[in-house]
Write an enzyme that holds these catalytic residues in place. Structure first.
Site, PDB file in Angstrom:
ATOM      1  N   LYS A   1     -76.096  55.561 -76.379  1.00  0.00           N
ATOM      2  CA  LYS A   1     -75.742  55.899 -77.291  1.00  0.00           C
ATOM      3  C   LYS A   1     -74.231  55.060 -77.705  1.00  0.00           C
ATOM      4  O   LYS A   1     -73.828  54.794 -76.719  1.00  0.00           O
ATOM      5  CB  LYS A   1     -75.234  57.041 -77.148  1.00  0.00           C
TER       6      LYS A   1
ATOM      7  N   TRP B   1     -77.151  63.665 -82.559  1.00  0.00           N
ATOM      8  CA  TRP B   1     -76.553  64.487 -83.763  1.00  0.00           C
ATOM      9  C   TRP B   1     -74.874  65.121 -83.240  1.00  0.00           C
ATOM     10  O   TRP B   1     -74.718  65.957 -83.653  1.00  0.00           O
ATOM     11  CB  TRP B   1     -77.043  65.965 -82.984  1.00  0.00           C
ATOM     12  N   HIS B   2     -74.767  63.029 -83.378  1.00  0.00           N
ATOM     13  CA  HIS B   2     -73.211  63.692 -83.433  1.00  0.00           C
ATOM     14  C   HIS B   2     -72.482  62.598 -84.379  1.00  0.00           C
ATOM     15  O   HIS B   2     -71.314  62.289 -84.683  1.00  0.00           O
ATOM     16  CB  HIS B   2     -72.536  62.456 -82.112  1.00  0.00           C
ATOM     17  N   TYR B   3     -72.702  63.283 -85.746  1.00  0.00           N
ATOM     18  CA  TYR B   3     -72.653  62.528 -86.893  1.00  0.00           C
ATOM     19  C   TYR B   3     -71.138  63.788 -87.546  1.00  0.00           C
ATOM     20  O   TYR B   3     -70.906  65.200 -86.806  1.00  0.00           O
ATOM     21  CB  TYR B   3     -73.566  62.788 -88.477  1.00  0.00           C
ATOM     22  N   HIS B   4     -69.547  62.486 -88.082  1.00  0.00           N
ATOM     23  CA  HIS B   4     -68.876  63.316 -88.185  1.00  0.00           C
ATOM     24  C   HIS B   4     -68.529  62.322 -89.493  1.00  0.00           C
ATOM     25  O   HIS B   4     -69.193  61.305 -89.568  1.00  0.00           O
ATOM     26  CB  HIS B   4     -67.395  63.064 -87.106  1.00  0.00           C
TER      27      HIS B   4
END
Length: 578
Positions: A412, A512-515
């Site tokens: 990532k 799943w680390h959207y921000h």
């Protein structure tokens, strides 16, 4: 001497004293069982109710925030999903993939596909993303804290408050140990051992799974709450925020309209008092979506949906980012343990290397590929293995139903630099908004991915990892195997000489680390107040410009606790802790 003490020193002394009181009070409650007398279905809510604070979203930030605020104020926490405690088996570690891919009516997961063609998931459950994720627990870097303008002592105390309840040291079994040793062998140094801290090199991080594989989520942090001062409603979907008519230059938030599981509407209003507030903690998708549904956002877009404009806020929904994940899938010649993320290699070119093993193929795919998995793997593996005259391998040994005897090693990238936007699809708060992340729009993001993939290849070819590497499968076989899997809805460019650049673009997945969407300096100020509006804040990952640390959940939980204490300081003494 006291007569000459400046106001800043007095504020600091009071702040430190209150901080000690708050933390002491919290730690006294750590032995309570996760049963909450204050959690109810929204169908039991009165038509109209009044609170000091209304928190929208009982997720990773909302639970610690509401628990903290309840120490000195009356708090309402509204969660659109159900309770994670109803089905304890669902949140066991070995059910990670099936829970993430669950599409049943009571699922804690809401699936969506971004406009980039990447499968994704959004939490709809008390505890938020911490109920669905791979469990890795690690803090943000010191540099990140300082750039955010956070008070370091209060941040560290807030992390400890969270860790006392939900964080554990993971067991290090064979697969994870081999990847750790391989990272060190290929030069991801130094060896930082077990630590929650973020630093270059290889480390074992924390996990929210205990030794028995039980998941501990942000919902567990509600054990710190004062039950006499908090009310939590489940299956409470907020429709919009109510604003008072403008008296001066700013509008002021007044309350919310929410709908229970039967479709009945309820209203929650703020009690009279200058300090009382509504706080959005609905996540990177939910918070900008609810601002827009309430009339706060880009005016043209709001008018296109027939939404009256409360405040023209063109930056709401902008700056949406998702850290791209790319991986190689490694069938193993010997059995592997079930493990989620425990080890991370933090490289100096800002790519993070992590691993998982023994799950149903890929944590980000779930059931989407389970039916086709055995066929794809068998055909691809057989094609390469049969090229070797001395191959004595039964391809079937790699497959066990829809599971693979093996694992993934993923990378990532930090940041990322690439960003996109979020837009409303409709005025229905139950419908996912349209979101575009623009993966690898920045050449620097793509460069980091390529370097990360090169590191993964080196790890696979290392001596430390050799017992999990089949000698009949060259790197090109693993690359082509990955390219042939239905990882997303993007076009594939499979050739005999597919570049790592093209591989990154074609096989990108979410971690799943959207921000973004309500970023500090664009939508909210440094205290997370919505610019131009009174009594309204946003406290969650939508305020981030970059994802903190290697995995953000620890910092999102910390932020809920941190800002809860800051807000109480302001409430009690008229100032916060800077």
């Amino acid at each position: 001497m006291h007569k000459n003490m400046g106001s800043a020193s007095l504020h600091s002394s009071f702040s430190a004293l209150l901080l000690l009181i708050l933390n002491f009070h919290g730690f006294c409650l750590t032995e309570k069982a996760p049963y909450y007398s204050f959690v109810h279905e929204a169908t039991t809510a009165p038509p109209v109710s009044f609170y000091d604070y209304i928190v929208i979203g009982g997720g990773t930030a909302g639970c610690p925030l509401a628990a903290t605020l309840s120490q000195s104020a009356n708090v309402l926490l509204l969660e659109r999903g159900g309770s994670p405690y109803v089905n304890p088996e669902r949140i066991k570690m070995y059910n990670f993939t099936s829970t993430l891919a669950d599409t049943s009516p009571d699922s804690p997961t809401q699936q969506f596909v971004s406009e980039d063609g990447v499968y994704n998931a959004r939490a709809s459950v008390l505890g938020g993303g911490s109920v669905l994720n791979a469990g890795f627990y690690t803090r943000a870097s010191t540099r990140y804290m300082r750039e955010a303008g956070w008070n370091e002592a209060l941040v560290n105390a807030s992390y400890r408050w969270v860790e006392n309840k939900v964080a554990f040291q993971p067991p290090m079994l064979q697969w994870q140990s081999a990847v750790r040793d391989a990272l060190l062998e290929v030069g991801v140094l130094p060896n930082n051992g077990f630590t929650y801290d973020h630093m270059y090199g290889t480390k074992v991080g924390g996990t929210i799974f205990d030794k028995d594989g039980n998941r501990h989520t942000a919902a567990d942090l509600l054990e710190y709450a004062n039950p006499a001062k908090i009310r939590v409603y489940l299956h409470a979907t907020v429709q919009r925020i109510i604003f008072l008519k403008a008296v001066g230059p700013k509008r002021r938030a007044r309350g919310v309209v929410y709908q229970d599981g039967t479709g009945k509407r309820h209203v929650a209003l703020l009690k009279k008092g200058f300090s009382n507030e509504i706080i959005l903690s609905a996540g990177a998708l939910g918070s900008p979506q609810l601002l827009m549904l309430s009339g706060v956002g880009p005016a043209d877009q709001l008018r296109a949906h027939g939404i009256p404009v409360v405040a023209d806020h063109p930056m709401v929904g902008q700056g949406m980012s998702d850290n791209p994940m790319n991986a190689l899938f490694i069938p193993s010649p010997q059995p592997v343990e079930v493990s989620l993320i425990q080890v991370v290699g933090i490289t100096r070119f800002d790519s993070y290397i992590e691993t998982a093993s023994g799950m149903t193929f890929s944590p980000s795919l779930g059931r989407r590929v389970s039916n086709d998995l055995a066929k794809i793997l068998s055909e691809d593996l057989a094609a390469y293995i049969n090229k070797s005259a001395d191959a004595k391998v039964d391809v079937g040994t790699f497959i066990n139903g829809d599971s693979v005897r093996g694992g993934i090693i993923l990378e990532k990238i930090m940041g990322p630099i690439s960003a996109g936007h979020l837009e409303l699809r409709s005025t229905d708060p139950n419908e996912n908004p349209s979101v575009t992340f623009n993966y690898f729009q920045s050449p620097e993001d793509l460069r980091r991915c390529v370097n990360g993939m090169r590191t993964i290849i080196s790890v696979i070819n290392s001596q430390a990892f050799s017992k999990f590497r089949n000698r009949y499968l060259p790197t090109e076989a693993l690359i082509n195997l990955t390219l042939n899997l239905p990882l997303n809805q993007r076009p594939r460019h499979v050739t005999a000489t597919t570049s790592l650049e093209q591989f990154c673009i074609d096989t990108v997945m979410t971690i799943w680390h959207y921000h973004g969407g309500c970023q500090v300096g664009r939508v909210v100020d440094m205290d997370y107040r919505v610019l131009g509006i009174d009594a309204l804040r946003v406290i969650d990952g939508s305020t981030f410009h970059h994802s903190p640390g290697t995995n953000p959940q620890a910092t999102v939980m910390m932020l809920g606790r941190y800002m809860g204490q800051r807000i109480l300081l302001e409430r009690l003494f008229g100032f916060g802790m800077k």
